[in-house]
Motif scaffolding. Structure first.
Motif, short mmCIF file in Angstrom:
data_model
loop_
_atom_site.label_atom_id
_atom_site.label_comp_id
_atom_site.label_asym_id
_atom_site.label_seq_id
_atom_site.Cartn_x
_atom_site.Cartn_y
_atom_site.Cartn_z
N VAL A 165 45.44 -64.38 7.37
CA VAL A 165 44.75 -64.25 6.08
C VAL A 165 43.52 -63.37 6.22
CG1 VAL A 165 43.62 -65.48 4.20
CG2 VAL A 165 45.63 -66.48 5.31
N THR A 166 42.74 -63.60 7.27
CA THR A 166 41.57 -62.76 7.53
C THR A 166 41.97 -61.32 7.74
OG1 THR A 166 40.44 -64.63 8.58
CG2 THR A 166 39.57 -62.43 9.04
N TYR B 159 43.07 -59.75 4.27
CA TYR B 159 41.99 -59.53 3.31
C TYR B 159 41.04 -58.42 3.76
CZ TYR B 159 38.22 -60.56 0.01
OH TYR B 159 37.27 -60.46 -0.96
N THR B 160 40.61 -58.45 5.00
CA THR B 160 39.70 -57.42 5.48
C THR B 160 40.37 -56.04 5.50
OG1 THR B 160 40.26 -58.03 7.76
CG2 THR B 160 38.26 -58.97 6.83
N CYS C 74 40.38 -54.71 1.98
CA CYS C 74 39.05 -54.24 1.59
C CYS C 74 38.75 -52.87 2.19
CB CYS C 74 37.99 -55.25 2.03
SG CYS C 74 38.06 -56.83 1.17
N ILE D 162 42.62 -58.75 -8.91
CA ILE D 162 42.60 -58.72 -7.45
C ILE D 162 41.68 -57.63 -6.92
CG2 ILE D 162 44.00 -58.37 -5.37
CD1 ILE D 162 46.37 -59.51 -6.93
N LEU E 154 38.09 -56.50 -3.81
CA LEU E 154 38.37 -55.67 -2.64
C LEU E 154 37.39 -54.53 -2.44
CD1 LEU E 154 42.26 -55.36 -2.97
CD2 LEU E 154 40.94 -57.11 -1.77
N CYS F 39 35.15 -65.58 7.47
CA CYS F 39 36.54 -65.82 7.08
C CYS F 39 37.36 -66.19 8.31
CB CYS F 39 37.12 -64.56 6.41
SG CYS F 39 38.75 -64.79 5.69
N PHE G 222 41.44 -69.67 -1.24
CA PHE G 222 41.23 -68.33 -1.77
C PHE G 222 41.56 -68.28 -3.26
CE2 PHE G 222 40.74 -64.61 1.25
CZ PHE G 222 40.20 -65.35 2.27
N GLY H 67 33.57 -59.27 -4.87
CA GLY H 67 33.80 -59.38 -3.44
C GLY H 67 32.63 -59.98 -2.68
N THR I 144 32.41 -63.51 -0.52
CA THR I 144 31.93 -63.62 0.86
C THR I 144 30.90 -64.73 1.00
OG1 THR I 144 32.31 -61.25 1.23
CG2 THR I 144 30.81 -62.37 2.74
#
Length: 270
Positions: A16-17, A20-21, A24, A89, A93, A113, A132, A152, A156
């Motif tokens: 998941v980390t 997502y990263t 972004c 979404i 990001l 995260c 999430f 975003g 965080t």
């Protein structure tokens, strides 16, 4: 050799980390290369809920960094019958163009995260994904009332808040200047944001949503008469959680470690 090492390190990041990263970073890269514009990403309830989208945007603008407050309306004309649901979404990001703010946010996003996913959510990927979704939904609803267009950074702060409340005894050091317990970290970050001249509404939103999740998940179930209101849907568990192995399952010889016991027959006359 260096590429293989980098690839190995990347694949060791929890799923998941990593997802997502990576999303972004790729979104920011696409904006920097002018493949897309922030006007196509920002949170706009009207464009999401109504059955039309604005076309023929005037793209003549200087490099944009919205400090998560407002976006200026550009001249537009023409409509089509497509709802811009992707904004639900994409607004999570984009952290602005590459610079100090982007790097600062990405470091904190990746760090906390990952620590959450490898810590209190270890082996519970579905629950992490549900967090999430819950946090994003609640933040989107609140974002309508505070006129935020990119969420975003608030997301965080939500991750930082949840981690800090679940690790209250961890000692923190902020740039070698401040020493404090982990639960104070979100407030220290809010003060730092204030010193940089940014709006603290973003930080307050992240703290508020993080506290709602923390209270419903960690506090309320342990109160007299309390209960667990946040339950991960079965479909999310089916998609993200690996099935548990049956303790009574006896694998076939070819499925056992080492396969068949070749050459280990019983000795004659033994």
């Amino acid at each position: 050799m260096a590429y293989q090492t980098l690839q190995q390190e990347y694949l060791q990041i929890p799923v998941v980390t990593r997802a997502y990263t990576t999303a972004c970073v790729l979104t920011t890269a696409a904006v920097q290369l002018e493949i897309i514009t922030p006007f196509q990403l920002y949170f706009n309830p009207d464009l999401i809920l109504r059955n039309y989208q604005v076309l023929n945007l005037n793209h003549s603008f200087s490099p944009l960094y919205v400090s998560l407050n407002r976006v200026r309306t550009t001249t537009a004309e023409g409509f089509s019958l497509i709802s811009q649901v992707w904004r639900l979404i994409t607004n999570f990001l984009f952290f602005g163009p590459v610079g100090f703010n982007f790097l600062f946010n990405m470091i904190f996003l990746y760090r906390y995260c990952r620590m959450l996913e490898e810590g209190s959510f270890r082996g519970r990927t579905a629950d992490f994904v549900f967090m999430f979704l819950f946090g994003g939904l609640l933040m989107t609803i609140f974002g309508i009332f505070v006129s935020l267009v990119f969420l975003g950074q608030a997301f965080t702060i939500m991750l930082v808040y949840i981690w800090s409340r679940r690790n209250p005894n961890v000692r923190m050091n902020f740039f070698g200047l401040l020493n404090f317990q982990a639960p104070f970290l979100p407030w220290v970050l809010m003060g730092f944001s204030l010193l940089l001249g940014n709006s603290i509404i973003v930080d307050l939103l992240g703290i508020a949503v993080g506290h709602v999740y923390y209270f419903l998940e960690d506090v309320f179930p342990n109160q007299p008469g309390g209960g667990r209101w946040l339950k991960t849907p079965s479909i999310i568990k089916m998609l993200f959680d690996t099935p548990e192995e049956d303790a009574n399952y006896n694998p076939l010889p070819e499925d056992r470690p080492g396969g068949f016991a070749w050459g280990e027959g019983q000795r004659l006359g033994g």
